[in-house]
Design a protein around this motif. Sequence first.
Motif, short mmCIF file in Angstrom:
data_model
loop_
_atom_site.label_atom_id
_atom_site.label_comp_id
_atom_site.label_asym_id
_atom_site.label_seq_id
_atom_site.Cartn_x
_atom_site.Cartn_y
_atom_site.Cartn_z
N LEU A 73 0.83 -1.20 0.00
CA LEU A 73 0.00 0.00 0.00
C LEU A 73 0.87 1.25 0.00
N ALA A 74 0.39 2.28 -0.70
CA ALA A 74 1.13 3.55 -0.77
C ALA A 74 0.15 4.71 -0.95
N ARG A 75 0.41 5.80 -0.23
CA ARG A 75 -0.33 7.02 -0.54
C ARG A 75 0.10 7.49 -1.92
N THR A 76 -0.50 8.56 -2.42
CA THR A 76 -0.17 9.02 -3.77
C THR A 76 1.14 9.81 -3.82
N ALA A 77 1.93 9.78 -2.78
CA ALA A 77 3.23 10.46 -2.74
C ALA A 77 4.31 9.54 -3.30
N ARG A 78 5.21 10.11 -4.11
CA ARG A 78 6.28 9.30 -4.71
C ARG A 78 7.12 8.54 -3.69
N PRO A 79 7.49 9.15 -2.55
CA PRO A 79 8.29 8.38 -1.58
C PRO A 79 7.55 7.12 -1.08
N ASP A 80 6.25 7.21 -0.91
CA ASP A 80 5.46 6.03 -0.52
C ASP A 80 5.50 4.97 -1.62
N ILE A 81 5.32 5.40 -2.85
CA ILE A 81 5.30 4.47 -3.99
C ILE A 81 6.67 3.82 -4.14
N ASP A 82 7.73 4.61 -4.00
CA ASP A 82 9.08 4.05 -4.08
C ASP A 82 9.31 3.01 -2.99
N ARG A 83 8.86 3.32 -1.78
CA ARG A 83 9.04 2.40 -0.66
C ARG A 83 8.26 1.10 -0.88
N ALA A 84 7.04 1.24 -1.39
CA ALA A 84 6.24 0.06 -1.69
C ALA A 84 6.94 -0.80 -2.74
N ASP A 116 -10.07 18.81 -8.42
CA ASP A 116 -9.14 18.69 -9.55
C ASP A 116 -7.73 18.33 -9.08
N GLU A 117 -7.32 18.86 -7.95
CA GLU A 117 -6.00 18.53 -7.42
C GLU A 117 -5.91 17.06 -7.04
N VAL A 118 -6.98 16.51 -6.50
CA VAL A 118 -7.00 15.09 -6.14
C VAL A 118 -6.91 14.23 -7.39
N ILE A 119 -7.64 14.60 -8.43
CA ILE A 119 -7.55 13.84 -9.68
C ILE A 119 -6.13 13.89 -10.23
N ARG A 120 -5.51 15.06 -10.21
CA ARG A 120 -4.12 15.16 -10.69
C ARG A 120 -3.19 14.28 -9.86
N ALA A 121 -3.37 14.30 -8.54
CA ALA A 121 -2.52 13.47 -7.67
C ALA A 121 -2.71 11.98 -7.97
N ALA A 122 -3.96 11.58 -8.18
CA ALA A 122 -4.25 10.18 -8.50
C ALA A 122 -3.59 9.77 -9.81
N VAL A 123 -3.74 10.61 -10.83
CA VAL A 123 -3.16 10.33 -12.15
C VAL A 123 -1.64 10.26 -12.07
N GLU A 124 -1.03 11.21 -11.38
CA GLU A 124 0.44 11.20 -11.25
C GLU A 124 0.92 9.96 -10.51
N ALA A 125 0.21 9.57 -9.46
CA ALA A 125 0.61 8.39 -8.68
C ALA A 125 0.48 7.11 -9.50
N VAL A 126 -0.64 6.96 -10.18
CA VAL A 126 -0.85 5.75 -10.98
C VAL A 126 0.17 5.70 -12.12
N THR A 127 0.38 6.82 -12.78
CA THR A 127 1.35 6.88 -13.88
C THR A 127 2.74 6.49 -13.39
N TYR A 128 3.13 7.02 -12.25
CA TYR A 128 4.46 6.70 -11.71
C TYR A 128 4.54 5.23 -11.30
N PHE A 155 -12.12 7.57 -11.05
CA PHE A 155 -11.82 6.23 -11.54
C PHE A 155 -11.47 6.23 -13.03
N GLU A 156 -12.20 7.01 -13.82
CA GLU A 156 -11.89 7.10 -15.24
C GLU A 156 -10.46 7.59 -15.44
N ALA A 157 -10.07 8.60 -14.67
CA ALA A 157 -8.72 9.15 -14.79
C ALA A 157 -7.67 8.12 -14.37
N ALA A 158 -7.94 7.39 -13.28
CA ALA A 158 -6.98 6.39 -12.81
C ALA A 158 -6.83 5.25 -13.82
N ILE A 159 -7.94 4.83 -14.40
CA ILE A 159 -7.90 3.76 -15.40
C ILE A 159 -7.13 4.22 -16.64
#
Length: 198
Positions: A73-84, A116-128, A155-159
């Motif tokens: 599990l990781a929040r949408t922050a890059r350090p979390d994603i890297d750690r996961a 809109d900021e949440v959607i951007r964060a979700a998209v950036e996290a999923v993309t990364y 969900f559409e943005a994340a997909i």
Amino acid sequence: MTDRVIIFDTTLRDGEQSPGASMNAAEKMRIAIQLEKLGVDVVEAGFPAASEGDFEAVSQIAGRLKKSEVAGLARTARPDIDRAWQAIRNAARPRIHTFIATSDIHLEYKLKMSRDEVIRAAVEAVTYAKSLTDNVEFSAEDGSRSDRDYLCRVFEAAIAAGATTVNLPDTVGYAIPAEFAELVSYIRQHTPTSTKPY
């Protein structure tokens, strides 16, 4: 979409938050092995960024299981994603599970972010996350208290960004079963699942 039911078990992550249910790494490993023997498709092994102990437990489980997917599990922050990713990268079948809250109450008081900021964060996290593994799950924390049409947009943005699984949690136990079933049905009917860029 297929008709196959996929069993996702979060005992080692969310279940451990229950009072008196904390486990050490050896106990988590024993449970993970049993979950795989039971045929669980996805074992959410923990939240690697939460602590060094959780990171080590997830890493050990990822190195041991051969059939079940191992999710970190990781929040949408890059350090979390890297750690996961560091914790699960040696898994036979790794999965990054990233999440962000989508209810207006969480946006205003917890995240202090706009929709809109949440959607951007979700998209950036999923993309990364997708740049690290093809197996990416996205969750809308507090989804049952979120605006339905906004959930569809998230969900559409994340997909479109590459999420292979989307998760609709009832984080605070807000919905009764019939309400939740109706919400899931609405989301499925109103969320495009194409892979076009968002």
